[in-house]
Scaffold this motif. Sequence first.
Motif: not given
Length: 209
Positions: A80-105
């Motif tokens: 979806a043009s990068g606005a959404s993401i799916y992970l396999n069963n061996n991957t986890a993502i850093v969250l901000a609330g219920a979404t993948a976080a936009d991390l500061a450098f």
Amino acid sequence: MLSFKSRLDSHFRLAAAAATGAAAVSTSSSANAAVIYSGLQNVPIFPITDNGGVYFDFEAPFTSAQGPTRPTGWDVNPYASGASIYLNNNTAIVLAGATAADLAFGTPITAASLFSGTGFNGGVAIPAGSTGIFGFRFASNNGGDPLQNLYGWARISVAAAGNGNVVDWAYEDTGAPITAGAVPEPGSLTLLAAGAAGLAQWRRRRASV
């Protein structure tokens, strides 16, 4: 008493020895903690309505595939043009609330980070029309203990309309933490070579005087 030239020669020899020691320490440290960086990639993310996005296996040799074809050992599927993401069963993502976080450098990505469960399927908190970084952990499938967690980051350009891009990514291949945006540091041996060249040039100039 040593001449001025002899004292300078001695000084440069000690400096070169110190630089050699520093390079040895740096090389040893790099062997224990290695950031693996993709280099600039800019892989397009086609909308899910077109072909399901792009699937990535972040480990070397960095495989990816568009659409329903999934590379063996894939980790992350931006769509979806990068606005959404799916992970396999061996991957986890850093969250901000219920979404993948936009991390500061420079944000640390460690075992203490707030990760999603594996198989996460949701949004990314990177505003449309901008570029941001998300953090993740994944289980290595590239040899060694398959249960070892590795920590990494990926930079995504989220399109305001049309396709987004996965710009680049990196991970730490020993299981050590990484910071968002971190890439491998230049080797100390380059500095050592420059110092040796400078010493040789100085000696040539002294010899010609």
